[in-house]
Motif scaffolding. Sequence first.
Motif, PDB file in Angstrom:
ATOM      1  N   THR A 156      26.593   2.117   4.601  1.00  0.00           N
ATOM      2  CA  THR A 156      26.088   3.261   4.865  1.00  0.00           C
ATOM      3  C   THR A 156      25.960   3.529   6.434  1.00  0.00           C
ATOM      4  OG1 THR A 156      24.532   2.679   2.838  1.00  0.00           O
ATOM      5  CG2 THR A 156      23.948   4.464   4.311  1.00  0.00           C
ATOM      6  N   GLY A 157      25.693   2.351   7.052  1.00  0.00           N
ATOM      7  CA  GLY A 157      25.645   2.353   8.204  1.00  0.00           C
ATOM      8  C   GLY A 157      26.869   2.871   9.329  1.00  0.00           C
ATOM      9  N   MET A 158      27.938   2.171   8.672  1.00  0.00           N
ATOM     10  CA  MET A 158      29.214   2.728   9.057  1.00  0.00           C
ATOM     11  C   MET A 158      29.743   3.943   8.725  1.00  0.00           C
ATOM     12  SD  MET A 158      30.179   0.162  11.144  1.00  0.00           S
ATOM     13  CE  MET A 158      31.747   0.895  11.232  1.00  0.00           C
ATOM     14  N   LEU A 159      29.180   4.499   7.525  1.00  0.00           N
ATOM     15  CA  LEU A 159      29.466   5.715   7.225  1.00  0.00           C
ATOM     16  C   LEU A 159      28.970   6.915   8.050  1.00  0.00           C
ATOM     17  CD1 LEU A 159      29.368   5.889   3.230  1.00  0.00           C
ATOM     18  CD2 LEU A 159      31.397   6.356   4.770  1.00  0.00           C
ATOM     19  N   ILE A 160      27.677   6.352   8.454  1.00  0.00           N
ATOM     20  CA  ILE A 160      26.962   7.240   9.514  1.00  0.00           C
ATOM     21  C   ILE A 160      27.608   7.269  10.873  1.00  0.00           C
ATOM     22  CG2 ILE A 160      24.778   7.374  10.843  1.00  0.00           C
ATOM     23  CD1 ILE A 160      23.265   6.269   8.187  1.00  0.00           C
ATOM     24  N   ALA A 161      27.871   5.839  11.330  1.00  0.00           N
ATOM     25  CA  ALA A 161      28.714   5.919  12.547  1.00  0.00           C
ATOM     26  C   ALA A 161      30.122   6.441  12.492  1.00  0.00           C
ATOM     27  CB  ALA A 161      29.211   4.314  12.511  1.00  0.00           C
ATOM     28  N   SER A 162      30.801   6.846  11.383  1.00  0.00           N
ATOM     29  CA  SER A 162      32.046   7.657  11.098  1.00  0.00           C
ATOM     30  C   SER A 162      31.867   8.974  11.632  1.00  0.00           C
ATOM     31  CB  SER A 162      32.436   7.502   9.860  1.00  0.00           C
ATOM     32  OG  SER A 162      32.674   6.065   9.425  1.00  0.00           O
ATOM     33  N   VAL A 163      30.612   9.622  10.848  1.00  0.00           N
ATOM     34  CA  VAL A 163      30.207  10.892  11.189  1.00  0.00           C
ATOM     35  C   VAL A 163      29.981  11.105  12.497  1.00  0.00           C
ATOM     36  CG1 VAL A 163      28.412  12.829  10.607  1.00  0.00           C
ATOM     37  CG2 VAL A 163      29.395  11.063   8.884  1.00  0.00           C
ATOM     38  N   ILE A 164      29.148  10.048  13.281  1.00  0.00           N
ATOM     39  CA  ILE A 164      28.782  10.243  14.688  1.00  0.00           C
ATOM     40  C   ILE A 164      30.150  10.284  15.609  1.00  0.00           C
ATOM     41  CG2 ILE A 164      27.635   9.126  16.436  1.00  0.00           C
ATOM     42  CD1 ILE A 164      25.531   8.180  14.500  1.00  0.00           C
ATOM     43  N   ALA A 165      31.060   9.316  15.089  1.00  0.00           N
ATOM     44  CA  ALA A 165      32.217   9.214  16.034  1.00  0.00           C
ATOM     45  C   ALA A 165      33.101  10.527  16.068  1.00  0.00           C
ATOM     46  CB  ALA A 165      33.005   8.143  15.205  1.00  0.00           C
ATOM     47  N   VAL A 166      33.097  11.185  14.684  1.00  0.00           N
ATOM     48  CA  VAL A 166      34.062  12.370  14.714  1.00  0.00           C
ATOM     49  C   VAL A 166      33.468  13.607  15.648  1.00  0.00           C
ATOM     50  CG1 VAL A 166      34.686  14.018  12.774  1.00  0.00           C
ATOM     51  CG2 VAL A 166      35.035  11.947  12.473  1.00  0.00           C
ATOM     52  N   ALA A 167      31.916  13.388  15.333  1.00  0.00           N
ATOM     53  CA  ALA A 167      31.268  14.386  16.019  1.00  0.00           C
ATOM     54  C   ALA A 167      31.376  14.206  17.677  1.00  0.00           C
ATOM     55  CB  ALA A 167      29.874  14.509  15.851  1.00  0.00           C
ATOM     56  N   THR A 168      31.341  13.248  18.139  1.00  0.00           N
ATOM     57  CA  THR A 168      31.459  12.905  19.452  1.00  0.00           C
ATOM     58  C   THR A 168      32.709  13.091  20.123  1.00  0.00           C
ATOM     59  OG1 THR A 168      31.469  10.402  19.160  1.00  0.00           O
ATOM     60  CG2 THR A 168      29.123  11.475  19.490  1.00  0.00           C
ATOM     61  N   GLY A 169      33.671  12.506  18.960  1.00  0.00           N
ATOM     62  CA  GLY A 169      35.006  12.727  19.510  1.00  0.00           C
ATOM     63  C   GLY A 169      35.421  14.296  19.711  1.00  0.00           C
ATOM     64  N   PHE A 170      34.826  14.958  18.784  1.00  0.00           N
ATOM     65  CA  PHE A 170      35.182  16.713  19.195  1.00  0.00           C
ATOM     66  C   PHE A 170      34.323  16.918  20.515  1.00  0.00           C
ATOM     67  CE2 PHE A 170      36.490  16.896  14.835  1.00  0.00           C
ATOM     68  CZ  PHE A 170      37.667  17.711  15.056  1.00  0.00           C
ATOM     69  N   ALA A 171      33.149  16.572  20.584  1.00  0.00           N
ATOM     70  CA  ALA A 171      32.670  16.907  21.839  1.00  0.00           C
ATOM     71  C   ALA A 171      33.351  16.277  23.128  1.00  0.00           C
ATOM     72  CB  ALA A 171      30.960  16.274  21.834  1.00  0.00           C
ATOM     73  N   GLY A 172      33.896  15.282  23.029  1.00  0.00           N
ATOM     74  CA  GLY A 172      34.515  14.594  24.255  1.00  0.00           C
ATOM     75  C   GLY A 172      35.943  15.422  24.214  1.00  0.00           C
ATOM     76  N   TYR A 173      36.649  15.982  23.314  1.00  0.00           N
ATOM     77  CA  TYR A 173      37.867  16.928  23.203  1.00  0.00           C
ATOM     78  C   TYR A 173      37.353  18.050  23.897  1.00  0.00           C
ATOM     79  CZ  TYR A 173      42.204  18.855  22.121  1.00  0.00           C
ATOM     80  OH  TYR A 173      43.235  19.677  22.342  1.00  0.00           O
ATOM     81  N   ILE A 174      36.149  18.781  23.888  1.00  0.00           N
ATOM     82  CA  ILE A 174      35.675  19.914  24.479  1.00  0.00           C
ATOM     83  C   ILE A 174      35.432  19.458  25.804  1.00  0.00           C
ATOM     84  CG2 ILE A 174      33.946  21.708  24.664  1.00  0.00           C
ATOM     85  CD1 ILE A 174      33.662  21.278  21.501  1.00  0.00           C
ATOM     86  N   TRP A 175      34.711  18.650  26.239  1.00  0.00           N
ATOM     87  CA  TRP A 175      34.402  17.847  27.601  1.00  0.00           C
ATOM     88  C   TRP A 175      35.891  17.658  28.242  1.00  0.00           C
ATOM     89  CZ3 TRP A 175      31.999  12.487  28.658  1.00  0.00           C
ATOM     90  CH2 TRP A 175      31.666  12.551  30.061  1.00  0.00           C
ATOM     91  N   GLY A 176      36.635  17.081  27.492  1.00  0.00           N
ATOM     92  CA  GLY A 176      37.743  16.716  28.250  1.00  0.00           C
ATOM     93  C   GLY A 176      38.595  17.907  28.679  1.00  0.00           C
ATOM     94  N   GLY A 177      38.543  19.062  27.914  1.00  0.00           N
ATOM     95  CA  GLY A 177      39.141  20.316  28.107  1.00  0.00           C
ATOM     96  C   GLY A 177      38.714  21.003  29.204  1.00  0.00           C
TER      97      GLY A 177
END
Lengths: 553, 398
Positions: free
Chosen positions: B370-391
């Motif tokens: 369960t913890g890793m599933l939550i981490a997965s959701v977080i990682a994808v969300a922050t990954g997109f935020a990082g993509y926008i930030w990087g842009g």
Amino acid sequence: MGWMDAKSKKMRYIKIIFFAGLMLISASLFAHVGSPGVIYQGKAGPYSIVVNINPPDVIPGTTSISVYIDNQQVNHVYLQPVYWYAGDKGSPKSDEALPVNGTPGQYQGIVWLMQSGVASMRITVDGPLGKGSAIIPVMAVSTAQRTMPASLDWGLGALGILLAVLMITIIGASVTDGIAAPGPGSKPSARKKYIAMAVTALILFGILFGGSAWWNSWSSNYRKFLYKAPLAHTRILMGANGMVLQLNIDSAWLRKNNESMSYIVPDHGKLMHLFLVKEKTDDVFAHMHPTRKDSVNYQVALPDIPAGRYLVFGDIVQWNGFTETISDTLTIPAKPAVQNVPGTNNSLYHDPDDTYVVSNAINDNKNPFTGKTTLVCGKPGIEMKLADGSSATWQHTANTSFEANKIYPLTFAIRDPLGQPAKLQPYMGMMGHAVILKHDGSVYVHLHPVGTYSMASQEIIQNRINGNGKAPLLPNPKLFIDSIDRLISSIRAMSEDERNAYLTAGMKGMAMPAMDGMVTFPYAFPSPGNYRIWIQMKRDGKILNSAFDAVVE
Amino acid sequence: MDGTIHINQAVKAEPKQKTAKIEYAIQPYVYASVFSSLCIIVGLIWDISWHTSIGRDGLLAPPHDVIYLGAIFAGSFSAYQILRTTFFGSPMEKQSSVRFWGVFYGPLGAMFCVWGAIAMLTSAPFDDWWHNTYGLDVVILSPPHTLLALGMMMIQFGAMIAVLSSLHAAKSDNGVMHKWLFAIASGLLLTSFYTLFSEYLNKSRSHSALCYQVGAILFPLFLIAVVRASKMRWAATATTGVYMFMLCMMLWILPLFHATPRLGPVLNHFDHYQPFHFPLLLVIPALAIDIIFFKLENKKPFVKVLLASLLFLYLFFVVQWFFGGFLQTSPDARNWFFGSSSWYFGANPDWEYRYSFHPDRTDTGLDLITGMLIASVIAVATGFAGYIWGGWMQKVKR
């Protein structure tokens, strides 16, 4: 002496129980009122020293320590904190106190006190006679509540506004000018910029709001752990045999502050030293030793003192060496029709070391009361007559004041009725007891010729240092109370000589001044003002009370 | 040098050329800001080690001096850059800068650095008052320390922006130096992020889902932003390499020096510095981000970010679960290389969980999944935020 041996074994057993099983109870206990400095006069091995310790008013904080070496050249003076919780092995490396220029024999240093609770300072003197050290208990507690000075407040406020405005500017620029191609042609969108700046301002407002709440919670948490003396209520019980003073320590307060009164240990053979001083006039002073009825209730028969409103100070020592003063006020009514009858079966009347004295009021040179326990207060340099015909003189130049925060050896010369140095006897194991009270009641301290620290506390820490170094365990409170009550009863049952021998033996290794009719109390008045000082000694088996007034500038 | 305009010096234009080729040399404030970022990290990790080993410090303790040196260096060079451009800059320099408050001209990176320096210097009197009011340092995070940390990270971020604007202005691909400066600046800020959150990321936490959730918040966000902003092929790998290098250097160098506890109670006795942590093995999952962004260059951002974030997280999890376990429990890690025996002077060295995982900090079975599933959701969300930030970082030009 068979029973003495049996008693000694029993006492040793009791001592082992509470000295071997010591542990930290709480972080918020503190002795005296308005006089946080600790003064020690005694030995560090072969060297005679006086030490003045100014504990910090916020923990963790730094303590400034002055060490005065008496008539002896030494090589080094070292300072080292010893925490009761961690024991001797848990002490950090010592710091050297450095000689003070222009004041031969004085050394000065700073020690960090990191943990609230019982600590002590080990003062080590290294000189031609070898090394010697002394352990001085220090109660490390936070007592100060500071506000930010206006200049700093304004300065930080201005910088905070600058930072906020600059950040709003930077974010505004980041989404417009910062990403525009260099050159004259680019015209970034002003609307986009203002939206970004407005959003940033809102976020910053949120951050500042959150930061302010965080700060407030920090401040509130700090206040929660500030030292607060236990709340107590004193009242007069009108018993069949007369008036009884009852001191009740508030159980709800203890629960709320997670403190316990089940682990009190005797100091000078008494569980509590209770002092009464008549409010505003300071003309009545009583020193009593109540009996514990249960862990939070103490009772003592009220002596024959005048009616009125009194300040109450009760000094106690916890089993880990924490010392503190419980204070309250009490109104004593006029004498009831039924008087106390000493010698009845009431165990409250059995403490032989209770005493009181009535003197002139602080604003009056005459004492309107009559009787053996009355006197007119003395002043420095002027001989005063005591109740038994002897006299006391405060060895200080007449009509001169004292300086605040400067250590004085408050020396009193006692002469018998024939004018010869009086032969003094120990009173509760000491050559003298003194209480100093500032007229406005803001300073109260109970001290002895060895200084202002608790000797029970010193003994407890010394035992911890001498122990096996393991963290102690808290015993069962009921068993502990029973063992201490038995010890107190056995001390009370001793004859005067036995009691003095027992109490003096418990203080072995501590400096005991010679019995030459002189008693000295080292003290530094903490603030300017008018003070009254009560000195208590013993001569011919009787307690001798005297009182003096001092002006401190 | 024909047809070259040096913006940081006198502007020269060759009239014979129809279009002038512009080449920007790296400005001193750019080097200064990266050097400041390095000072801040060295000082910060030294300071943590100082508090672990010695305890007693003051406003001008050596590690603080190094940190303040960073603030002064970045602040003064950046302020000089702004003032020089404002009062002595050519029109072209001004047009290549950000205008603010109607008067000033300066690069964005310099503005971040000045902000960071002011915040850090503001925190000093604030912290001093704080100590006098609430006691000397016993916790890392207090309001004045938070202001200090914000200032430090803002300087480090300013260094990244300074390098980026310089890189983007340079136009030509002469930027090996630029690229490495950006990797170094990014790696130093990553080290700060790790340090700030090390309480949740250290070896004793490596068997708890929280460690990977915190990692999921920080790393995909930052590394994907860096990969998108950087023109370096292996940007994430290089950035994490810098991070690992910094931590390893501090881990190996500090214990060479003498240090004994100067505050009590002392429960753990030693005579040399107790170092900070061995770094997370971030280069391995970071490599995955680089590979995905390189191999799938023409794929949609959604695909790249999703794959990169998740692959990073799972690789990070597998690598760190076993490596963290080794660091925490193995006697082979208790040496100068891995530094696992480092221990605070005030902590009991015989604590039963010193070399094992505390049950409260260990997740297994369903909790872990369960913890890793939550981490997965977080990682994808922050990954997109990082993509926008990087842009956004990709577009920084001034």
